[in-house]
Structures are given as C-alpha cells and as structure tokens.
Design a protein around this motif. Structure first.
Motif: not given
Length: 449
Positions: A164-169, A173-177, A179-196
């Motif tokens: 899941r690629v979680p969006q910032l609440a 990010d009060r300006q999300a609506n 104009g959403l600006k996504l950084d392809r390197q930093r913001h598109m990394t999905p999570v798949w669990g907890l831990g190291t």
C-alpha cells in the motif's frame, strides 16, 4: 444522440458474455508475462501450437510448413501468433492485428528491501506514464517473473493485499486539495509490514509464493497491481471498470479474432487465401517500444520472415508479401470526458458504446491515412458495427502507439484504431460494455478479408 439515463438500454447478452471473458482475462493477467500466457491459452483452444525460436521451423514435425495450421511464439511479455490457411503461398500477404501487453505501473527495484521509522517498505521504480495519485491508498498485489539459476523462468502472482502506498493525511498537508504534488522517489514507496528491513526478504517471500527455493532465484521482473477485481458500473451496468484495459482489452480482442479466423479458414475463392492472419502483442509500448520484445525490435519481422522462408519463400516473396500486408494497430483512445469537455477537439468526441475509434494524427503520431481509413471502414461495414473518429485538439499534445513504429520498421501499411475509455493510465480505467465486442467483430472482419 446518446440515450438519456431514463431510456438507456442494458447491454445485450453477447456484449455481456464477451465482457465477462474480458474480466477473466484482465484478472488472470496482472503482468505482460501473464497476459501472453492467457492469450496463448485462448489460441491453444483453437488448435494453435507453440514454436520455439531455437527450433528449425522447416524441420519435420514442427508443422510450420503446412497449411491449415496455427502457431505462436512467446518471448518474455510478447506474443506473435499466425494462422497459415490451406493454399497460402510464400508471397501471400499478412493481415496483422497489433497491440501491446504492458501498462503503466510500479515495478520492483533491483535492491527492493527498504524502509525506516519502524516500517518495512519495497523500493519501486515508476514504469511508463503512470497517473501516480491513482496508486495511493490502494490495496496492491505483486506479480511477475522469477529467473532461476538453471535458465528457466517461473511466473508468480500474489493476488491479495500485500502493499500500500499511503497518502499523507490532510492534517499534515493542508494544500493537498489545491494541487497534490507527488515526488516520484520519496512518495511512491509502498509499505508491506512493520519492523527493520532485512536484505533478501522480498525475494524469499516471492520465491516461497512461487514454490521455488530462494537460492535458485537469480533475477526478477516484479510489479504491483491493484487486487480490486474488474466490475460492471452504472445503474444499467453499461460500463466496465478495471485495470490494464490499456491495452489488454485489445490483446484479448485480437486473440479471439485470430482464433475465429483460424476456425473460419476461408480460401477467398479459387485463387487461394488472400492473406495470412496474425496477432502481434508487444511489450514495452509504454516506454518507447525499444526492446527485443517491443514493436521497435526485430521480433515481428523475424517471425514473419521465418514463417515465409519455411514455406519455401525467398527475398522477393518477402517483399511482395510485405507490400500487400496491412496492420490494424489497436490501442485504447480517449472518450470525451464530461468534466473536461474543453480538453477535446470539438468535432471529434468519441463516446462509450459508440463502437471502435479510428485514431488520426497528421504528424504521424498515429499511422492512419486515407487508405487506412478505407480499410477500417470496410471492416466495420462487413462486421455491421458502428465506428467513431478521434483527433486531438490542436492545443493538446497527442500520444502515440505501435502503429507508426510498425509502419516505419517493416514498410507495412498501418491504421490506428481502438476503444474509447476514460482514466487512461490510471490504476483502474473505464470503458463501455459494448465496445470490446464491437472491436473484436471489426478485427474478425479485418482478418477474414
């Protein structure tokens, strides 16, 4: 005139049955490697047989020199299939349906295990012109191909919520609506669990899912896909929503049309068959087609030439066959968007369930010209299906397809067509329920000529 919602009829039974088959095809084909296997299964039911590229096609037992036989070649995420009717000669021209198997998505990087702050994540690379925001907060599976130490490959499909690629609440990010600006390197990394994060975790996981020892996996081509199944949409269910319609809708239609052409096996009269029907489904269209499995590679030309040479042909026969050949390059196009009507050319606004579209661009982003229009119109007329025309607005850049590449590389007359959809390059696209069947019938008429 488009019927009003109060009088809009439900899809007919044939269109619904065809759409049911397309839903199954989309669901079974999360990657190009799965898509060509799914298409091959449809063709095998019609009697097609796989040929290995390292085989001698003119050798006894291959059947490549015999009329009344269908064959296909698989290479990675590409498929070339053809049917040689009885009486076809070395100079018999080809009727080719072209399409592509890849779709914009997120693909696993070579060193995938990453994360921090208590999260385990998977490093992803952006493939093609993806609508990034459509991948946010969506349950994603993982599928693709594992390359093993012995040189073989194993397909894998984890078709359940895994990433899941979680969006910032919006509180952060009060300006999300605005104009959403996504950084392809930093913001598109999905999570798949907890831990190291631990090196090798992902490979061990997918190897277990594929039923192979992790130490035998030496390479991988893995990509994310939405696990939400395709579905009918609307009050009268006259719309179909699903992933990868661009362009598995055309691959599915082309495979069914070729199977139908093989079953009909018309000879075109006493002079023998007028053409040899072909399906060319390429990979890597979304990033330029320049690969050994892309339309700008040698695969199609090599397969057609080898088939021709196996039937006793030579260079002169090849030149004659190509000069008489036609390619119907099929890819999805843009339906008029009701919320952005101003983005469309005023006189060319294709609508869902209006039939396949003819795609035109005088700057050769599409390969269609007047003669191609005549071929397409004739096929639609024979099939009894309506058709529409698409042209981009002059102030809006036009996309492209495998059509111009096929025409330029092989010298084969080509016309660009497709089905009008909304949300192109989204993780989930939308088309009319009737259009996939109408496109298939057009292809059937085109291949049968």
């Amino acid at each position: 005139m488009t019927p009003s919602p109060q009088t809009s009829p439900p899809p007919d039974h044939a269109a619904r049955a065809h759409a049911d088959g397309l839903i199954g095809f989309l669901s079974d084909s999360p990657t190009p490697y799965h898509a060509v296997r799914s298409a091959a299964e449809l063709l095998e039911k019609a009697g097609f047989r796989q040929l290995g590229e390292t085989e001698a096609w003119d050798a006894a037992g291959t059947g490549a020199t015999e009329g009344g036989r269908g064959h296909y070649v698989l290479r990675g995420g590409a498929l070339i299939a053809w049917y040689v009717p009885e009486g076809a000669g070395p100079a018999t021209p080809y009727r080719i349906v072209g399409a592509h198997t890849d779709s914009p998505n997120l693909r696993v990087k070579p060193v995938p295990d990453t994360g921090g702050s208590g999260w385990r994540q998977i490093a992803m690379e952006i493939y093609g012109g993806t609508l990034l925001n459509t991948w946010l907060d969506r349950d994603l599976g993982l599928a693709g191909r594992l390359s093993l130490r012995d040189g073989s490959a194993r397909l894998v499909n984890v078709d359940r919520p895994l990433l899941r690629v979680p969006q910032l609440a919006i509180h952060l990010d009060r300006q999300a609506n605005d104009g959403l600006k996504l950084d392809r390197q930093r913001h598109m990394t999905p999570v798949w669990g907890l831990g190291t994060p631990r090196e090798g975790d992902l490979v061990r996981f997918v190897a277990q899912e594929a039923g192979v020892p992790a130490e035998e996996v030496v390479g991988w081509d893995l990509m994310a896909h939405s696990v939400e199944p395709p579905a009918y949409l609307g009050r009268d269910e006259e719309l179909l929503a699903g992933p990868r319609m661009d362009n598995l809708l055309s691959v599915h239609a082309g495979a069914l049309a070729l199977a139908e052409a093989a079953g009909a096996d018309g000879t075109g009269g006493t002079g023998g068959p007028r053409s040899i029907p072909v399906l060319a489904a390429f990979d890597h269209e979304e990033n330029g087609s320049q690969s050994d499995t892309g339309a700008d590679g040698p695969l199609l030309g090599s397969v057609l030439e080898r088939s021709l040479f196996a039937r006793g042909g030579g260079y002169e026969d090849r030149a004659r066959a190509y000069a008489g050949s036609v390619c119907l390059s099929s890819d999805t196009g843009h339906a008029v968007h009701p919320n952005y009507v101003e983005r469309h050319e005023p006189g060319h606004r294709p609508t869902p369930n209006g039939g396949p579209i003819l795609k035109v661009n005088v700057n050769q982003r599409y390969a269609t010209d007047g003669s191609g229009r005549a071929v397409f119109a004739a096929a639609c007329e024979r099939a009894g299906v309506p058709w529409q025309t698409f042209v981009s607005s002059n102030d809006m850049p036009c996309g492209t397809t495998i059509g111009p590449i096929t025409a330029a590389r092989h010298g084969i007359s080509t016309v660009d067509v497709g089905v009008a959809i909304l949300s192109m390059h989204s993780a989930r696209e939308l088309c009319g329920v009737d259009d996939p069947l109408l496109l298939t019938r057009c292809m059937q008429a085109f291949l049968a000529d």
